[in-house]
Design a protein around this motif. Structure first.
Motif, PDB file in Angstrom:
ATOM      1  N   ARG A  94     -22.932  61.303 -46.042  1.00 56.62           N
ATOM      2  CA  ARG A  94     -22.224  62.380 -45.367  1.00 56.62           C
ATOM      3  C   ARG A  94     -22.530  63.670 -46.094  1.00 56.62           C
ATOM      4  O   ARG A  94     -22.912  63.660 -47.263  1.00 56.62           O
ATOM      5  N   ARG A  95     -22.351  64.782 -45.416  1.00 52.86           N
ATOM      6  CA  ARG A  95     -22.500  66.052 -46.112  1.00 52.86           C
ATOM      7  C   ARG A  95     -21.458  66.161 -47.217  1.00 52.86           C
ATOM      8  O   ARG A  95     -20.339  65.660 -47.094  1.00 52.86           O
ATOM      9  N   MET A  96     -21.821  66.813 -48.297  1.00 51.55           N
ATOM     10  CA  MET A  96     -20.938  66.938 -49.450  1.00 51.55           C
ATOM     11  C   MET A  96     -19.688  67.724 -49.056  1.00 51.55           C
ATOM     12  O   MET A  96     -19.778  68.818 -48.510  1.00 51.55           O
ATOM     13  N   PRO A  97     -18.501  67.166 -49.328  1.00 50.68           N
ATOM     14  CA  PRO A  97     -17.273  67.892 -48.989  1.00 50.68           C
ATOM     15  C   PRO A  97     -17.133  69.174 -49.807  1.00 50.68           C
ATOM     16  O   PRO A  97     -17.592  69.254 -50.952  1.00 50.68           O
ATOM     17  N   VAL A 109     -23.078  70.894 -58.374  1.00 48.81           N
ATOM     18  CA  VAL A 109     -23.776  70.007 -57.447  1.00 48.81           C
ATOM     19  C   VAL A 109     -24.661  70.806 -56.512  1.00 48.81           C
ATOM     20  O   VAL A 109     -24.199  71.739 -55.845  1.00 48.81           O
ATOM     21  N   THR A 110     -25.931  70.440 -56.466  1.00 49.68           N
ATOM     22  CA  THR A 110     -26.866  70.950 -55.470  1.00 49.68           C
ATOM     23  C   THR A 110     -27.111  69.829 -54.476  1.00 49.68           C
ATOM     24  O   THR A 110     -27.670  68.784 -54.829  1.00 49.68           O
ATOM     25  N   SER A 111     -26.679  70.031 -53.243  1.00 47.94           N
ATOM     26  CA  SER A 111     -26.761  68.976 -52.243  1.00 47.94           C
ATOM     27  C   SER A 111     -27.901  69.228 -51.259  1.00 47.94           C
ATOM     28  O   SER A 111     -28.218  70.375 -50.937  1.00 47.94           O
ATOM     29  N   ALA A 112     -28.501  68.139 -50.808  1.00 48.87           N
ATOM     30  CA  ALA A 112     -29.544  68.229 -49.782  1.00 48.87           C
ATOM     31  C   ALA A 112     -29.061  67.694 -48.441  1.00 48.87           C
ATOM     32  O   ALA A 112     -29.865  67.332 -47.579  1.00 48.87           O
ATOM     33  N   GLY A 113     -27.753  67.643 -48.266  1.00 46.94           N
ATOM     34  CA  GLY A 113     -27.233  67.163 -46.991  1.00 46.94           C
ATOM     35  C   GLY A 113     -27.490  65.680 -46.802  1.00 46.94           C
ATOM     36  O   GLY A 113     -27.666  64.919 -47.749  1.00 46.94           O
ATOM     37  N   ARG A 114     -27.524  65.265 -45.554  1.00 50.72           N
ATOM     38  CA  ARG A 114     -27.728  63.856 -45.238  1.00 50.72           C
ATOM     39  C   ARG A 114     -29.213  63.496 -45.231  1.00 50.72           C
ATOM     40  O   ARG A 114     -30.068  64.321 -44.904  1.00 50.72           O
TER      41      ARG A 114
END
Length: 353
Positions: A94-97, A109-114
């Motif tokens: 899931r996308r990062m809340p 946190v560096t998120s790359a989505g799903r």
């Protein structure tokens, strides 16, 4: 006000910082402050600007287990307590809340989505399943909805076709035009080749990487995240399987990985530390594998600290930087085992250990 003193890596210079509102300020206490106003929380030793895991998937450990925000918090806390103060999550269920970014107790946190998977190229339903016709649009959506990154599954089964090069190139061009970056999962020769030729920003795993492509990667700034420790953990299990195309290709890929990692470093490719495994907070083990592959200890530690931070756009231990740091009693380039025993952890200006 907090004060720290120690030998800063990678510069190997002794420095003194005050922590003022979560920010580092170079130099000792100003004349107007007395000793009672300043608490010395680190007095000597070796200082790192926090460890970094650039390939970790907190929030679920199994495709059969739904993404769980409680698990996400626990696993990010595991990272933090090991001195990992920044992570990149290249793909989640899931996308990062939003609360992750706002929580001062958790690593940056560096998120790359799903994960973005086209038919037949991932575990169904574990990421975002899209058709090849939808992939470019979906990649831009995930990049703009996250921290600017998206993650594309470039290949999957070792004996099946990888994502076509023209399509992957279109994905990279569209995401770059939107100001984002593309991480590509690749474990086959075709998938890894396509990721490099398409201009991906990072190769995740990079099994079967053709050494002839290394100069191109270095020139374009394509990073290599080999996740050696997770492959090493599965090596004996894979060797025990009955011979077959997929097993044999996997083993051939592993047999060449250490040499490829060393050659990539020597060619000037940015090699980074990512674990892709559980429990979280074990990036020190990945650093050890990078050393086994032939990276100098200084470069391997940088791959799990200052080099990775710079690649993510995070500063080191300099005046005005966020007060994120880890202290060790001895030099971790001489004694990598000390990474498992930080003497002090400071995150966002707060002592967490």
């Amino acid at each position: 006000m907090l004060c720290i003193r120690g030998i800063v890596l990678p510069e190997r210079e002794e420095r003194v910082f005050l922590i003022d509102g979560g920010v580092l300020r170079a130099g000792g206490p100003p004349g107007g402050l007395s000793g009672r106003d300043v608490e010395m929380v680190v007095d000597g030793g070796w200082l790192l600007p926090g460890l970094v895991d650039v390939h970790t998937h907190p929030g679920t450990t199994d495709p059969r287990v739904p993404f769980d925000e409680g698990m996400l918090r626990r696993q990010l806390t595991e990272h933090r307590d090991a001195g990992v103060l920044a992570v990149r999550t290249p793909g989640t269920a899931r996308r990062m809340p939003g609360w992750v970014t706002d929580d001062p107790e958790l690593p940056r946190v560096t998120s790359a989505g799903r994960w973005l998977a086209t038919p037949g190229r991932f575990i169904p339903g574990f990421g975002r399943d899209v058709s090849e016709a939808e992939l470019v649009r979906a990649a831009v959506e995930e990049a703009t909805a996250s921290s600017g990154w998206c993650k594309v599954i470039g290949d999957w089964a070792a004996d099946e076709p990888a994502l076509p090069l023209p399509l992957l190139t279109s994905v990279v061009e569209a995401v770059h035009a939107a100001g984002g970056k593309v991480a590509v999962h690749c474990q086959t020769a075709e998938g890894t080749r396509n990721a490099v030729l398409a201009g991906a920003d990072s190769l995740e795993h990079g099994m079967h990487l053709d050494p002839a492509l290394l100069d191109r990667m270095a020139a374009r700034g394509t990073a290599f995240v080999p996740t050696l420790s997770v492959f090493a953990a599965g090596m004996d299990r894979m060797r025990a399987r009955e011979p077959g195309v997929r097993r044999d290709l996997w083993l051939a890929g592993w047999d060449g990985m250490l040499d490829n990692v060393r050659a990539a470093h020597e060619a000037g490719v940015t090699v980074l530390a990512g674990t892709d495994s559980f429990p979280c907070g074990t990036v020190a083990g990945e650093m050890e594998w990078l050393v086994r592959a032939g990276l100098p200890a200084h470069a391997a530690l940088g791959a799990a600290s200052w080099t990775a931070r710079a690649w993510l756009g995070l500063p080191g231990l300099v005046d005005g930087a966020p007060a994120d740091l880890v202290a060790y009693a001895t030099d971790p380039t001489e004694d990598p085992a000390v990474l498992n025993h930080p003497s002090r952890i400071v995150l966002r200006g707060r002592v967490v250990r």
